[in-house]
Design a protein around this motif. Sequence first.
Motif, mmCIF file in Angstrom:
data_model
loop_
_atom_site.group_PDB
_atom_site.id
_atom_site.type_symbol
_atom_site.label_atom_id
_atom_site.label_comp_id
_atom_site.label_asym_id
_atom_site.label_seq_id
_atom_site.Cartn_x
_atom_site.Cartn_y
_atom_site.Cartn_z
ATOM 1 N N GLU A 130 0.808 -1.221 0.000
ATOM 2 C CA GLU A 130 0.000 0.000 0.000
ATOM 3 C C GLU A 130 0.840 1.269 0.000
ATOM 4 N N THR A 131 2.155 1.137 0.166
ATOM 5 C CA THR A 131 3.013 2.320 0.130
ATOM 6 C C THR A 131 3.394 2.690 -1.305
ATOM 7 N N LEU A 132 3.072 1.824 -2.253
ATOM 8 C CA LEU A 132 3.370 2.111 -3.662
ATOM 9 C C LEU A 132 2.228 2.897 -4.295
ATOM 10 N N MET A 133 2.554 3.561 -5.391
ATOM 11 C CA MET A 133 1.533 4.309 -6.124
ATOM 12 C C MET A 133 0.428 3.362 -6.593
ATOM 13 N N ASN A 134 -0.795 3.858 -6.569
ATOM 14 C CA ASN A 134 -1.923 3.046 -7.028
ATOM 15 C C ASN A 134 -1.751 2.624 -8.484
ATOM 16 N N LEU A 135 -1.156 3.483 -9.285
ATOM 17 C CA LEU A 135 -0.910 3.158 -10.690
ATOM 18 C C LEU A 135 -0.102 1.868 -10.801
ATOM 19 N N ALA A 136 0.959 1.763 -10.033
ATOM 20 C CA ALA A 136 1.812 0.570 -10.064
ATOM 21 C C ALA A 136 1.049 -0.641 -9.538
ATOM 22 N N ARG A 137 0.301 -0.445 -8.475
ATOM 23 C CA ARG A 137 -0.438 -1.559 -7.882
ATOM 24 C C ARG A 137 -1.504 -2.087 -8.842
ATOM 25 N N LYS A 138 -2.221 -1.179 -9.496
ATOM 26 C CA LYS A 138 -3.253 -1.599 -10.451
ATOM 27 C C LYS A 138 -2.633 -2.314 -11.650
ATOM 28 N N GLU A 139 -1.520 -1.780 -12.129
ATOM 29 C CA GLU A 139 -0.839 -2.405 -13.270
ATOM 30 C C GLU A 139 -0.332 -3.800 -12.898
ATOM 31 N N ALA A 140 0.208 -3.928 -11.692
ATOM 32 C CA ALA A 140 0.681 -5.236 -11.229
ATOM 33 C C ALA A 140 -0.476 -6.230 -11.178
ATOM 34 N N ARG A 141 -1.613 -5.782 -10.675
ATOM 35 C CA ARG A 141 -2.785 -6.665 -10.591
ATOM 36 C C ARG A 141 -3.267 -7.069 -11.982
ATOM 37 N N LYS A 142 -3.254 -6.114 -12.912
ATOM 38 C CA LYS A 142 -3.686 -6.391 -14.286
ATOM 39 C C LYS A 142 -2.769 -7.428 -14.944
ATOM 40 N N ILE A 143 -1.476 -7.258 -14.771
ATOM 41 C CA ILE A 143 -0.514 -8.200 -15.357
ATOM 42 C C ILE A 143 -0.645 -9.562 -14.687
ATOM 43 N N LEU A 144 -0.829 -9.562 -13.385
ATOM 44 C CA LEU A 144 -0.996 -10.820 -12.652
ATOM 45 C C LEU A 144 -2.225 -11.578 -13.157
ATOM 46 N N SER A 145 -3.306 -10.870 -13.390
ATOM 47 C CA SER A 145 -4.521 -11.504 -13.932
ATOM 48 C C SER A 145 -4.257 -12.089 -15.313
#
Length: 155
Positions: A130-145
């Motif tokens: 949660e300390t990372l930018m939401n942009l990075a977190r959302k992109e990571a989730r998208k790639i993981l999916s």
Amino acid sequence: MEVSLALRPSTVDSLLALFVQADFWNESKNFVSSRKVADMGMKTIRLESGLRSREVTFNYTEDKNLQEIMNFFENLCQQEKTLFEIDLALKYDRLGIPKKLDELQRNLTAKRIVAPERFAPVLEKIYQDETLMNLARKEARKILSKIEKMQSFAN
């Protein structure tokens, strides 16, 4: 730096089939192209099995099977480099993570990633942080999916 890596049995079988199709064990077969091409760097491919061993070094080969083997290992190297760089960014360049994830996304789309499942732990770590930018977190989730979907199709 040493990296421990296990390839899926199906991947190993595919690679071995390419070696067989290329007739790699045939010592009289020359894989070095006689064409004059730009120097793209010398490549060495070695296969060892029991007491048998053969190594071929070339700048360019016209053998499609050997080209495919070479591409596999170049993609594997690129994959591990990307994974290493994402790990580094997590430790030392947290603002650079979106750029690294974009690179990963491009490599996935271009099918230059040999074992996408290797990225799952680091992508999950980015997504959970949660300390990372939401942009990075959302992109990571998208790639993981995307990787999870790729895995479900592969099985």
